[in-house]
Design an enzyme around this catalytic site. Structure first.
Site, PDB file in Angstrom:
ATOM      1  N   SER A   1      35.147  51.792  93.622  1.00 10.74           N
ATOM      2  CA  SER A   1      36.340  52.040  92.155  1.00 10.74           C
ATOM      3  C   SER A   1      37.187  50.745  92.562  1.00 10.74           C
ATOM      4  O   SER A   1      36.731  49.729  92.363  1.00 10.74           O
ATOM      5  CB  SER A   1      37.081  53.609  92.710  1.00 10.74           C
ATOM      6  OG  SER A   1      37.945  53.682  91.657  1.00 10.74           O
TER       7      SER A   1
ATOM      8  N   HIS B   1      32.347  59.726  89.263  1.00 11.63           N
ATOM      9  CA  HIS B   1      32.854  58.840  90.064  1.00 11.63           C
ATOM     10  C   HIS B   1      32.836  59.152  91.477  1.00 11.63           C
ATOM     11  O   HIS B   1      33.491  58.302  92.214  1.00 11.63           O
ATOM     12  CB  HIS B   1      34.510  58.856  89.728  1.00 11.63           C
ATOM     13  CG  HIS B   1      35.270  57.462  90.285  1.00 11.63           C
ATOM     14  ND1 HIS B   1      35.028  56.464  89.615  1.00 11.63           N
ATOM     15  CD2 HIS B   1      36.128  57.261  90.770  1.00 11.63           C
ATOM     16  CE1 HIS B   1      35.762  55.438  90.098  1.00 11.63           C
ATOM     17  NE2 HIS B   1      36.479  55.877  90.897  1.00 11.63           N
TER      18      HIS B   1
END
Length: 725
Positions: free
Chosen positions: A573, A694
């Protein structure tokens, strides 16, 4: 569940940290020449943009459109190449078996613990199960009394349905749960009867989305609730951000058509709202202005109107309401490491008095019980737990294991306090804090079958480019000789005020038992040393984060832990952005990189549906100074043709709503075209999962597959044995 019933304290940061930890070992791949016939053909279609008089070119914007058949074909070809490369690594099957063994036998754990009515609720994480489930029990000392309230695997046997968060009613008779599919974090609110486990009332859609998140709080009578809601496409005015979040009210038994908005007008389009209920029907809304650390609080007394207590510039970061009408606030205004203020409900913030002043540690959370304040501080990464008597103002440090973290403080029945504590070598356990100050472990303590007694944990300090001292948490086999020969895996994040704190991960044993060293860096941009540490690594100061990480790598080489040929780096991320910056700025420093769900084109981040949330952390191209800073480190734009880059594994998921998967696609295409080394020597690979987002909500089978790919890639590149010695 985000918070206890009467406290809100930096829930967004905890969520982002969980995300960072969940991507710590995800799969990825890396590097080779564009001319190498093993790479899928990738057309270059130049596009130019103008920013403040500067022309910026790129060749791979066409890869942004995943609905395009040619992009889907390109992704499929990249996946096929990656699978062929990773599956052929010698010893991979033995490594996969070891990873599966560790995952399937990991200790049972309990998270999101809270006491409601007569029962304790928790999210139970169990070995071998595809998803955690919600359980209820009589006491943390009696887990044998637990029963299952909701098991998402019963609703989707393949593990594709995940619990985003949950909140029981004040009497513990009902529970509100956000459920989403395939790691998408796009959740609907489901209500269940706790006694029977059966659904009740209606399903409320669009309560949870990536980045913006979601939450719920119950009204005092347990017959109604407040919830976050995102408008349906037809409800949005043209030009509205996709994630314009509001707070709505619902009464059980009534149709959704009767629900009404109670808070939303005047909130920013990038609001991230976390709700909680306090004593005597008080409702609390903590509103974040995107992800840059600005927070504000609104309060609604029972039967009254919503009133703003603090604004985004007032520095209030947490709040606990007491039954006697006092509010206790965690504030960084004039105290960047945090202080506790006290204020009578209904009075303006200017009337608040300092109860516990700023100290050396960074205050992260607190709980009020029986005239005592229990406060958790960060000391640059590890935690310290203190107790302050409100009458005498005397402070006492409570005993914790060495280099440990306090993840949560929970108020239970009979004014007892429970603390969740873990370290790098000891798994998470819930402790009861006694009045004499000692901590006694409850029955909700994880018992790992992985032995870390042959591992030692050290804290060393690297020196960044500007002289800043950067803490490093080093896990290494005992008796290690500093001769520069060891494979080292260096992890970093550095953003959003998210702190890298000590945490147990049995999978680290895979690396350590093969003679490797693992290092977690506490970089600027995080919150380990307070808000000043965060602000030193955001907006136009983001380069400091990359300098800190490069300084950490140089320290490990200078100290004799490793050398560039045996140094791998990993991050996800915001940490994926860190990987992109590190490998483009200092490619000679690293041998292999795993970059998961990362951001690499910093000039187009804010154009995504949820990209505006990042502006308060990264900046915007609309501001010239911020544009210059973004272009200065944007990994996609820093790639140089003919450069010898490390081997890189990029991983992403089709259902990632936080970071657009096109970011990984474009970066892979650019690196493959620029790499001077052959694919056989230093590959650039892309792994895109159709069953992940994610990282949140991934099934156990998905986690095993990703970890296997990640570790096998990095170990192969560093010349480590994949079979257990």
């Amino acid at each position: 569940m985000r918070t206890t019933s009467s406290t809100l304290s930096t829930p967004r940061r905890r969520l982002v940290q969980l995300i960072a930890l969940s991507t710590l070992s995800l799969a990825a791949a890396g590097g080779a020449r564009a001319a190498d016939p093993a790479y899928p053909a990738t057309q270059q279609r130049p596009v130019q943009d103008q920013f403040h008089g500067t022309t910026v070119s790129e060749d791979y914007r066409w890869l942004e459109d995943f609905e395009s058949p040619e992009v889907k074909q390109w992704v499929a070809a990249q996946n096929a190449l990656t699978r062929a490369r990773l599956d052929a690594i010698p010893g991979r099957e033995a490594l996969a078996a070891r990873i599966k063994e560790l995952v399937m036998t990991r200790p049972t754990g309990y998270g999101s613990l809270g006491h409601y009515g007569k029962h304790w609720f928790a999210m139970k994480y169990e070995p071998g199960r595809q998803q955690p489930r919600i359980v209820v029990m009589d006491s943390p000392d009696k887990p044998e009394t637990e029963r299952v309230v909701l098991d998402p695997v019963q609703l989707a046997a393949d593990g594709s349905l995940a619990i985003d968060w949950f909140m029981p009613s004040p009497d513990g008779k009902r529970i509100a749960v956000s459920l989403s599919e395939k790691g998408s974090e796009r959740g609907s609110l489901h209500l269940y009867d706790v006694a029977s486990g059966k659904p009740v009332d209606v399903v409320i859609p669009r309560v949870q989305f990536p980045t913006g998140g979601g939450s719920v709080s119950w009204q005092a009578d347990g017959k109604g609730l407040l919830y976050t809601r995102y408008p349906a496409p037809g409800e949005r005015a043209e030009g509205d951000a996709m994630f314009f979040q509001q707070v709505w009210s619902h009464r059980l038994g009534e149709p959704l058509s009767k629900d009404r908005m109670v808070l939303g007008e005047g909130l920013p389009r990038i609001a991230e709202t976390f709700l909680a209920s306090g004593p005597k029907g008080l409702q609390i809304a903590q509103v974040l202005n995107g992800d840059g650390g600005e927070e504000a609080f609104w309060l609604q007394p029972q039967g009254g109107r919503w009133q703003q207590l603090s604004g985004f510039q007032d520095g209030v970061k947490g709040l606990q309401a007491a039954a006697d009408g006092w509010l206790y606030l965690l504030s960084t205004k004039g105290a960047p490491k945090g202080q506790v203020l006290r204020l009578k409900l209904g009075q303006p913030l200017a009337k608040a008095e300092v109860l516990v002043p700023e100290s050396e540690g960074t205050l992260t959370q607190f709980k009020l019980l029986d005239g005592q304040l229990y406060l958790s501080y960060l000391l640059g990464g590890p935690s310290e737990l203190r107790r302050v008597d409100l009458k005498t103002r005397k402070s006492q440090v409570l005993p914790l294991p060495a280099i440990a973290s306090v993840d949560a403080l929970v108020k239970g029945e009979r004014n007892e306090l429970l603390a969740s504590v873990q370290s790098y070598t000891q798994p998470q356990a819930w402790y009861r804090v006694h009045k004499d100050g000692h901590l006694a472990v409850t029955a909700l303590a994880q018992k790992s079958n992985v032995d870390f007694s042959d591992v030692e944990v050290l804290r060393e300090f690297a020196t960044s480019k500007d002289g800043t001292r950067v803490p490093l948490n080093i896990l290494r086999p005992k008796g290690l000789k500093l001769d520069g020969s060891h494979p080292v895996l260096l992890y970093g994040y550095g953003g959003y005020s998210v702190s890298q704190t000590p945490g147990f991960n049995a999978l680290r044993k895979v690396w350590l038992e093969r003679g490797g060293v693992m290092v977690i860096a506490n970089l600027r941009g995080g919150g380990e040393f307070g808000e000043a540490w965060h602000l030193a690594g955001n907006l136009t100061r983001k380069q400091n984060v990359f300098d800190d990480f490069i300084g950490a790598a140089e320290h490990l080489i200078a100290r004799g832990y490793t050398k560039p040929e045996r140094l791998a780096i990993q991050g996800g991320s915001n940490g994926g952005l860190l990987m992109g910056a590190a490998l483009t700025q200092r490619p000679e420093l690293f041998r292999a990189v795993h970059a998961s769900v990362g951001i690499y084109d910093m000039l187009r981040v804010e154009l995504d549906a949820n990209g505006a949330f990042n502006i308060t952390e990264f900046g915007t191209v609309k501001d010239e100074a911020q544009f210059r800073a973004l272009l200065g480190y944007s990994p996609l734009h820093k790639v140089k043709d003919g450069t010898r880059y490390p081997a890189v594994l990029f991983t992403t998921g089709d259902h990632d709503g936080r970071v657009n998967p096109m970011q990984s696609r474009k970066m892979v295409a650019r690196l493959q075209a620029a790499q001077s080394a052959s694919m056989a020597e230093r590959p650039i690979l892309l792994r895109t999962s159709a069953n992940a987002g994610h990282g949140m909500g991934s099934s156990t089978s998905e986690v095993i597959a990703e970890r296997t790919d990640s570790y096998s890639f990095l170990m192969d590149q560093l010349g480590m044995p994949l079979q257990k010695p």
